[in-house]
Design a protein around this motif. Structure first.
Motif, PDB file in Angstrom:
ATOM      1  N   CYS A 104       0.840  -1.195   0.000  1.00 24.94           N
ATOM      2  CA  CYS A 104       0.000   0.000   0.000  1.00 24.94           C
ATOM      3  C   CYS A 104       0.880   1.252   0.000  1.00 24.94           C
ATOM      4  N   THR A 105       0.229   2.392  -0.063  1.00 22.28           N
ATOM      5  CA  THR A 105       0.934   3.663   0.046  1.00 22.28           C
ATOM      6  C   THR A 105       0.236   4.533   1.088  1.00 22.28           C
ATOM      7  N   VAL A 106       0.990   5.473   1.639  1.00 22.49           N
ATOM      8  CA  VAL A 106       0.445   6.400   2.623  1.00 22.49           C
ATOM      9  C   VAL A 106      -0.004   7.656   1.890  1.00 22.49           C
ATOM     10  N   ALA A 107      -1.276   7.999   2.017  1.00 24.34           N
ATOM     11  CA  ALA A 107      -1.797   9.214   1.386  1.00 24.34           C
ATOM     12  C   ALA A 107      -1.270  10.457   2.084  1.00 24.34           C
ATOM     13  N   ASP A 108      -1.176  10.390   3.429  1.00 22.45           N
ATOM     14  CA  ASP A 108      -0.662  11.522   4.203  1.00 22.45           C
ATOM     15  C   ASP A 108      -0.381  11.030   5.619  1.00 22.45           C
ATOM     16  N   SER A 109       0.451  11.761   6.336  1.00 20.55           N
ATOM     17  CA  SER A 109       0.719  11.421   7.734  1.00 20.55           C
ATOM     18  C   SER A 109       0.663  12.692   8.572  1.00 20.55           C
ATOM     19  N   PHE A 110       0.334  12.498   9.835  1.00 18.82           N
ATOM     20  CA  PHE A 110       0.154  13.615  10.753  1.00 18.82           C
ATOM     21  C   PHE A 110       0.887  13.328  12.052  1.00 18.82           C
ATOM     22  N   THR A 111       1.608  14.316  12.543  1.00 18.13           N
ATOM     23  CA  THR A 111       2.246  14.255  13.847  1.00 18.13           C
ATOM     24  C   THR A 111       1.800  15.504  14.588  1.00 18.13           C
ATOM     25  N   GLU A 112       0.940  15.307  15.574  1.00 22.35           N
ATOM     26  CA  GLU A 112       0.391  16.420  16.343  1.00 22.35           C
ATOM     27  C   GLU A 112       0.803  16.265  17.795  1.00 22.35           C
ATOM     28  N   ARG A 113       0.616  17.293  18.575  1.00 22.39           N
ATOM     29  CA  ARG A 113       0.882  17.230  20.010  1.00 22.39           C
ATOM     30  C   ARG A 113      -0.429  17.408  20.747  1.00 22.39           C
ATOM     31  N   GLY A 114      -0.590  16.686  21.832  1.00 28.06           N
ATOM     32  CA  GLY A 114      -1.798  16.776  22.626  1.00 28.06           C
ATOM     33  C   GLY A 114      -2.231  15.404  23.086  1.00 28.06           C
ATOM     34  N   ASP A 115      -3.467  15.302  23.503  1.00 25.23           N
ATOM     35  CA  ASP A 115      -4.021  14.016  23.907  1.00 25.23           C
ATOM     36  C   ASP A 115      -4.185  13.144  22.671  1.00 25.23           C
ATOM     37  N   PRO A 116      -3.620  11.938  22.646  1.00 25.21           N
ATOM     38  CA  PRO A 116      -3.698  11.104  21.441  1.00 25.21           C
ATOM     39  C   PRO A 116      -5.126  10.847  20.963  1.00 25.21           C
ATOM     40  N   GLY A 117      -6.032  10.545  21.883  1.00 28.26           N
ATOM     41  CA  GLY A 117      -7.414  10.290  21.487  1.00 28.26           C
ATOM     42  C   GLY A 117      -8.048  11.501  20.831  1.00 28.26           C
ATOM     43  N   ASP A 118      -7.914  12.647  21.469  1.00 24.65           N
ATOM     44  CA  ASP A 118      -8.494  13.881  20.931  1.00 24.65           C
ATOM     45  C   ASP A 118      -7.883  14.244  19.586  1.00 24.65           C
ATOM     46  N   GLU A 119      -6.566  14.107  19.481  1.00 25.07           N
ATOM     47  CA  GLU A 119      -5.890  14.490  18.235  1.00 25.07           C
ATOM     48  C   GLU A 119      -6.246  13.553  17.085  1.00 25.07           C
ATOM     49  N   ILE A 120      -6.342  12.256  17.348  1.00 27.50           N
ATOM     50  CA  ILE A 120      -6.723  11.309  16.288  1.00 27.50           C
ATOM     51  C   ILE A 120      -8.153  11.577  15.844  1.00 27.50           C
ATOM     52  N   ILE A 121      -9.034  11.875  16.769  1.00 29.13           N
ATOM     53  CA  ILE A 121     -10.416  12.224  16.413  1.00 29.13           C
ATOM     54  C   ILE A 121     -10.436  13.489  15.554  1.00 29.13           C
ATOM     55  N   ALA A 122      -9.653  14.494  15.926  1.00 28.59           N
ATOM     56  CA  ALA A 122      -9.591  15.742  15.148  1.00 28.59           C
ATOM     57  C   ALA A 122      -9.055  15.498  13.741  1.00 28.59           C
ATOM     58  N   ILE A 123      -8.047  14.650  13.618  1.00 27.35           N
ATOM     59  CA  ILE A 123      -7.503  14.331  12.296  1.00 27.35           C
ATOM     60  C   ILE A 123      -8.538  13.590  11.467  1.00 27.35           C
ATOM     61  N   ALA A 124      -9.247  12.655  12.093  1.00 30.95           N
ATOM     62  CA  ALA A 124     -10.294  11.913  11.374  1.00 30.95           C
ATOM     63  C   ALA A 124     -11.342  12.868  10.815  1.00 30.95           C
ATOM     64  N   LYS A 125     -11.724  13.860  11.607  1.00 34.66           N
ATOM     65  CA  LYS A 125     -12.691  14.857  11.130  1.00 34.66           C
ATOM     66  C   LYS A 125     -12.097  15.688   9.996  1.00 34.66           C
ATOM     67  N   LYS A 126     -10.841  16.082  10.150  1.00 34.96           N
ATOM     68  CA  LYS A 126     -10.164  16.922   9.152  1.00 34.96           C
ATOM     69  C   LYS A 126     -10.093  16.244   7.782  1.00 34.96           C
ATOM     70  N   ILE A 127      -9.792  14.939   7.768  1.00 31.00           N
ATOM     71  CA  ILE A 127      -9.645  14.243   6.482  1.00 31.00           C
ATOM     72  C   ILE A 127     -10.927  13.538   6.056  1.00 31.00           C
ATOM     73  N   ASP A 128     -11.965  13.636   6.877  1.00 28.32           N
ATOM     74  CA  ASP A 128     -13.236  12.964   6.617  1.00 28.32           C
ATOM     75  C   ASP A 128     -13.044  11.445   6.516  1.00 28.32           C
ATOM     76  N   ALA A 129     -12.304  10.887   7.481  1.00 25.82           N
ATOM     77  CA  ALA A 129     -12.064   9.442   7.510  1.00 25.82           C
ATOM     78  C   ALA A 129     -13.366   8.702   7.766  1.00 25.82           C
ATOM     79  N   ASP A 130     -13.474   7.527   7.193  1.00 23.90           N
ATOM     80  CA  ASP A 130     -14.652   6.719   7.491  1.00 23.90           C
ATOM     81  C   ASP A 130     -14.308   5.489   8.332  1.00 23.90           C
ATOM     82  N   LEU A 131     -13.005   5.339   8.676  1.00 19.86           N
ATOM     83  CA  LEU A 131     -12.591   4.284   9.586  1.00 19.86           C
ATOM     84  C   LEU A 131     -11.306   4.703  10.288  1.00 19.86           C
ATOM     85  N   ILE A 132     -11.267   4.489  11.601  1.00 18.97           N
ATOM     86  CA  ILE A 132     -10.052   4.660  12.383  1.00 18.97           C
ATOM     87  C   ILE A 132      -9.654   3.275  12.882  1.00 18.97           C
TER      88      ILE A 132
END
Length: 151
Positions: A86-114
Motif C-alpha cells: 500500500c501507500t500512505v496518502a498523508d501522515s500527521f504528527t500532532e501534540r496533545g491528547d492522542p485520542g483527541d488528536e486522532i479524532i480531530a484528524i479523522a474529522k479533518k480528512i473525513d475518515a470513514d474508519l479509524i
C-alpha cells in the motif's frame, strides 16, 4: 465500504498489528491510508531510558528529541505500509491528547474508519486515565476498529 482509513501508530506491537490489518482492509476496499502519531515526551523518555538500560527517567527530552522520535515512528510505519503493498496518502504528527488528536484528524480528512491497536505504549497512563482506543471508540465521527493485543 471504506475510502479513507486513519491508523494511529506509536511504534508498539499492537499498533503494528493494526497497521497490517489496515493495509489488508485498504487493499480490499481500494481505500487511502493515513497515519497519525501523537508523541508524548514521557513515552519518548521512557523508551530512550529503556534502550539505554535505565529503569527510571530523570529528565524529559527536549522538543527536538521528541520530533526526531516521532519522525522515526512515522518512517517505520510508512515502511510497513509499503511492505504490505500500500501507500500512505498523508501522515500527521500532532501534540496533545492522542485520542483527541486522532479524532480531530479523522474529522479533518473525513475518515470513514479509524484503526488502532489496544494498549500500545500507554499502559500505565491508560490504566489511570482510560486508554486512547477507548476514547476514540467513544467519540469518533466514524467507524472504529480496535485490535486486541497480539492480533
Amino acid at each position: 465500504m471504506f475510502s479513507k482509513i486513519l491508523i494511529g501508530v506509536d511504534g508498539s506491537a499492537p499498533a503494528l498489528a493494526a497497521l497490517k490489518t489496515a493495509c489488508e482492509l485498504a487493499k480490499a476496499c481500494d481505500a487511502s491510508l493515513y497515519l497519525a502519531h501523537i508523541p508524548h515526551p514521557e513515552t519518548v523518555a521512557f523508551a530512550t531510558g529503556a534502550v539505554a538500560g535505565y529503569h527510571m527517567v530523570t529528565t524529559m527530552p527536549d522538543e527536538k528529541t521528541v520530533q526526531a522520535a516521532a519522525a522515526k515512528v512515522i518512517a517505520s510505519a510508512t515502511d510497513v505500509v509499503t511492505e504490505n503493498g500500500c501507500t500512505v496518502a498523508d501522515s500527521f504528527t500532532e501534540r496533545g491528547d492522542p485520542g483527541d488528536e486522532i479524532i480531530a484528524i479523522a474529522k479533518k480528512i473525513d475518515a470513514d474508519l479509524i484503526v488502532t491497536g489496544r494498549r500500545g505504549l500507554g499502559n500505565i497512563a491508560g490504566l489511570i486515565l482510560g486508554s486512547t482506543s477507548q476514547r476514540i471508540s467513544h467519540h469518533a465521527p466514524c467507524a472504529v476498529l480496535t485490535l486486541p493485543d497480539g492480533a
